[in-house]
Design a protein around this motif. Structure first.
Motif, PDB file in Angstrom:
ATOM      1  N   GLU A 302      11.224  22.163  26.314  1.00  0.00           N
ATOM      2  CA  GLU A 302      12.002  21.024  25.850  1.00  0.00           C
ATOM      3  C   GLU A 302      11.829  19.807  26.760  1.00  0.00           C
ATOM      4  O   GLU A 302      11.589  19.936  27.956  1.00  0.00           O
ATOM      5  CB  GLU A 302      13.486  21.385  25.767  1.00  0.00           C
ATOM      6  N   VAL A 303      11.953  18.635  26.151  1.00  0.00           N
ATOM      7  CA  VAL A 303      11.964  17.369  26.873  1.00  0.00           C
ATOM      8  C   VAL A 303      13.426  16.922  26.991  1.00  0.00           C
ATOM      9  O   VAL A 303      14.159  16.947  26.013  1.00  0.00           O
ATOM     10  CB  VAL A 303      11.142  16.301  26.122  1.00  0.00           C
ATOM     11  N   GLN A 304      13.816  16.538  28.193  1.00  0.00           N
ATOM     12  CA  GLN A 304      15.183  16.081  28.412  1.00  0.00           C
ATOM     13  C   GLN A 304      15.318  14.617  28.004  1.00  0.00           C
ATOM     14  O   GLN A 304      14.421  13.809  28.256  1.00  0.00           O
ATOM     15  CB  GLN A 304      15.578  16.250  29.882  1.00  0.00           C
ATOM     16  N   ALA A 305      16.431  14.281  27.378  1.00  0.00           N
ATOM     17  CA  ALA A 305      16.659  12.913  26.930  1.00  0.00           C
ATOM     18  C   ALA A 305      18.160  12.610  26.960  1.00  0.00           C
ATOM     19  O   ALA A 305      18.984  13.519  26.963  1.00  0.00           O
ATOM     20  CB  ALA A 305      16.105  12.698  25.528  1.00  0.00           C
ATOM     21  N   ARG A 306      18.481  11.331  27.000  1.00  0.00           N
ATOM     22  CA  ARG A 306      19.872  10.888  26.944  1.00  0.00           C
ATOM     23  C   ARG A 306      20.133  10.220  25.598  1.00  0.00           C
ATOM     24  O   ARG A 306      19.396   9.305  25.201  1.00  0.00           O
ATOM     25  CB  ARG A 306      20.169   9.896  28.075  1.00  0.00           C
ATOM     26  N   ILE A 307      21.163  10.677  24.906  1.00  0.00           N
ATOM     27  CA  ILE A 307      21.584  10.055  23.654  1.00  0.00           C
ATOM     28  C   ILE A 307      22.814   9.205  23.932  1.00  0.00           C
ATOM     29  O   ILE A 307      23.774   9.657  24.561  1.00  0.00           O
ATOM     30  CB  ILE A 307      21.888  11.107  22.576  1.00  0.00           C
ATOM     31  N   ILE A 308      22.792   7.965  23.465  1.00  0.00           N
ATOM     32  CA  ILE A 308      23.876   7.013  23.710  1.00  0.00           C
ATOM     33  C   ILE A 308      24.455   6.591  22.369  1.00  0.00           C
ATOM     34  O   ILE A 308      23.722   6.112  21.486  1.00  0.00           O
ATOM     35  CB  ILE A 308      23.348   5.771  24.474  1.00  0.00           C
ATOM     36  N   PHE A 309      25.738   6.760  22.207  1.00  0.00           N
ATOM     37  CA  PHE A 309      26.430   6.383  20.980  1.00  0.00           C
ATOM     38  C   PHE A 309      27.066   5.010  21.187  1.00  0.00           C
ATOM     39  O   PHE A 309      27.855   4.816  22.112  1.00  0.00           O
ATOM     40  CB  PHE A 309      27.490   7.420  20.615  1.00  0.00           C
ATOM     41  N   VAL A 310      26.704   4.072  20.309  1.00  0.00           N
ATOM     42  CA  VAL A 310      27.120   2.674  20.452  1.00  0.00           C
ATOM     43  C   VAL A 310      27.921   2.268  19.221  1.00  0.00           C
ATOM     44  O   VAL A 310      27.594   2.665  18.092  1.00  0.00           O
ATOM     45  CB  VAL A 310      25.885   1.751  20.605  1.00  0.00           C
ATOM     46  N   ARG A 311      28.961   1.465  19.440  1.00  0.00           N
ATOM     47  CA  ARG A 311      29.750   0.980  18.315  1.00  0.00           C
ATOM     48  C   ARG A 311      28.925   0.019  17.461  1.00  0.00           C
ATOM     49  O   ARG A 311      28.239  -0.859  17.986  1.00  0.00           O
ATOM     50  CB  ARG A 311      31.000   0.253  18.833  1.00  0.00           C
ATOM     51  N   ASP A 312      28.983   0.196  16.151  1.00  0.00           N
ATOM     52  CA  ASP A 312      28.286  -0.685  15.225  1.00  0.00           C
ATOM     53  C   ASP A 312      29.083  -1.983  15.109  1.00  0.00           C
ATOM     54  O   ASP A 312      30.226  -1.984  14.636  1.00  0.00           O
ATOM     55  CB  ASP A 312      28.166  -0.012  13.850  1.00  0.00           C
ATOM     56  N   ARG A 313      28.491  -3.107  15.550  1.00  0.00           N
ATOM     57  CA  ARG A 313      29.236  -4.363  15.569  1.00  0.00           C
ATOM     58  C   ARG A 313      29.506  -4.897  14.160  1.00  0.00           C
ATOM     59  O   ARG A 313      30.405  -5.709  13.969  1.00  0.00           O
ATOM     60  CB  ARG A 313      28.466  -5.411  16.367  1.00  0.00           C
ATOM     61  N   ASN A 314      28.721  -4.447  13.172  1.00  0.00           N
ATOM     62  CA  ASN A 314      28.946  -4.892  11.800  1.00  0.00           C
ATOM     63  C   ASN A 314      30.011  -4.071  11.090  1.00  0.00           C
ATOM     64  O   ASN A 314      30.670  -4.564  10.171  1.00  0.00           O
ATOM     65  CB  ASN A 314      27.640  -4.829  11.001  1.00  0.00           C
TER      66      ASN A 314
END
Length: 463
Positions: A302-314
């Motif tokens: 597996e490849v390690q990654a960071r997932i970032i959840f961002v508020r949808d401004r629309n």
């Protein structure tokens, strides 16, 4: 059609500027290396320079060739013969010119600390009024929500955040023969580069993207990160980019029930991950982030990654998700770097609206479309380089660096340290706090600072 350049620039000035750009970009040398050369008549360099300058002067190719009012204009057959040759490697020309400009001019203007990125995206190549164009297919236009006749123009570009240059492209048709309105011209020699381009056009876009990446050397271009949208964000593609090209990926990812990420030994979809995580309070733009594993089968590493959840401004109650394979990226770093992807959208807009992409003349051959698209991309380069020269003081040359040697720049972290020391002195002198209370107060103030401010201060103290 109005000229791209201001009216104050006369014909001689434009000709001089174009000649200077062709010398600066070594286009004559790279034409020879790309096997774009003629055995008789006007040279390929003169013909390309003629086509290149038309839009910048507000002229139309067809009317210029047919009117007979321009004695310097070449013969129509010479122009079209240049564009439709199957042996000419137009993609190699574009890659060589872009790489040369980046290595010799743009890279020296940017600090090594600045993020230089590759950007991959596709856009529609509209031939909606055509019927007999080679490999013509129906493609979905996301801006209008309708199907049109044309191609998907898959493009790879380079950006340092200030200047964007295209590196390579491919005009994609459909992999399904039944979806194509026209097939490959049967008389094309299968040994030529033109035939190879046609074979790429009927491959999947996810495979063609690696063909484009193979045409460039990321190390020479000073890039470490590839940006693309959710269309290409599949685990197998992410792993292949990281493993085979030693590039990190920052991309948008979509909520697919078929794609799973490993978290604490278990597999989860994106929606399941979001529901599990604790969200930040209030109106925070970044809602949550998590480090996951990405693999495309059970036996793969597996490849390690960071997932970032961002508020949808629309839509305030909705969220978007970004992924970065560089775990050293903070949440703010990943969002900032992904913002550089907007440069390719601006590039598509300029190429279509102002540089007459797919509109200058109605050719039917796939080679002609490839050649003309290359020339349009070269036009964009002269505008991009001219804009950089007019806005960036460092293009003045050695004078700028001599002046910079006289004054040492204060880094942002050093300014913050000076500010905190001044604050402590004022608190003591004005007897607001006792000497033994100032230290704990500043420590408390420091701990309240956001992470992206604390880290530079810690590095400054360490050095």
């Amino acid at each position: 059609m109005s000229p791209i350049l201001p009216d104050s620039i006369q014909h001689d000035q434009l000709k001089s500027r174009v000649s200077l750009f062709f010398k600066q970009a070594k286009i004559g040398t790279f034409l020879h290396q790309s096997t774009i050369r003629k055995e008789k008549g006007l040279s390929a360099l003169i013909l390309i320079q003629f086509i290149f300058s038309l839009v910048l002067q507000g002229k139309n190719l067809y009317r210029t060739l047919e009117s007979g009012r321009f004695p310097d204009a070449p013969e129509k057959d010479a122009v079209y013969d240049l564009l439709k040759r199957t042996t000419y490697n137009w993609r190699k020309l574009l890659s060589l010119v872009s790489a040369h400009l980046i290595e010799t001019i743009l890279k020296p203007l940017t600090s090594e600390d600045r993020d230089r990125v590759l950007i991959l995206d596709d856009s529609t190549y509209d031939r909606n009024r055509s019927k007999s164009v080679e490999l013509l297919t129906r493609v979905f236009d996301h801006t209008t929500g309708k199907y049109i006749k044309g191609f998907r123009m898959l493009t790879l570009g380079w950006s340092d955040g200030a200047t964007f240059l295209p590196l390579a492209f491919s005009l994609l048709s459909s992999k399904k023969e039944s979806s194509r309105l026209q097939g490959i011209n049967p008389v094309i020699d299968k040994r030529t580069v033109g035939y190879r381009r046609r074979q790429e056009a009927i491959e999947k876009g996810t495979e063609t993207m690696f063909t484009l990446l193979d045409t460039i050397d990321p190390r020479k271009l000073g890039v470490k990160t590839l940006l693309f949208d959710s269309w290409f964000a599949y685990p197998s593609i992410l792993k292949r980019v990281v493993t085979n090209y030693s590039l990190h990926v920052v991309c948008m990812i979509k909520r697919s029930p078929k794609v799973h990420y490993t978290y604490e030994g278990e597999k989860y979809t994106l929606n399941q991950l979001y529901k599990m995580l604790r969200k930040k309070r209030g109106r925070a733009k970044v809602l949550a982030s998590v480090i996951v594993g990405i693999g495309f089968n059970e036996n793969a590493e597996e490849v390690q990654a960071r997932i970032i959840f961002v508020r949808d401004r629309n839509r305030s109650k909705e969220w978007l998700s970004l992924l970065t394979t560089n775990l050293e990226h903070s949440e703010e770093d990943a969002i900032r770097i992904y913002g550089k992807r907007w440069a390719i959208e601006c590039f598509f807009k300029v190429a279509k609206s102002h540089l007459r992409l797919a509109k200058e003349f109605q050719c039917r051959s796939y080679d002609s479309m490839t050649a003309h698209t290359t020339i349009v991309f070269l036009r964009y380069m002269i505008l991009a380089m001219s804009s950089r020269e007019s806005e960036d003081d460092r293009t003045i040359g050695n004078l700028f660096y001599l002046c910079c040697d006289e004054v040492e720049d204060l880094r942002f972290a050093e300014v913050l340290l000076i500010f905190m020391e001044l604050l402590g002195t004022m608190l003591t002198e004005d007897e607001i706090l006792a000497d033994d209370q100032v230290g704990p107060f500043l420590d408390k103030f420091f701990n309240k600072l956001p992470k992206f401010l604390r880290e530079p201060l810690l590095l400054s103290n360490a050095t």
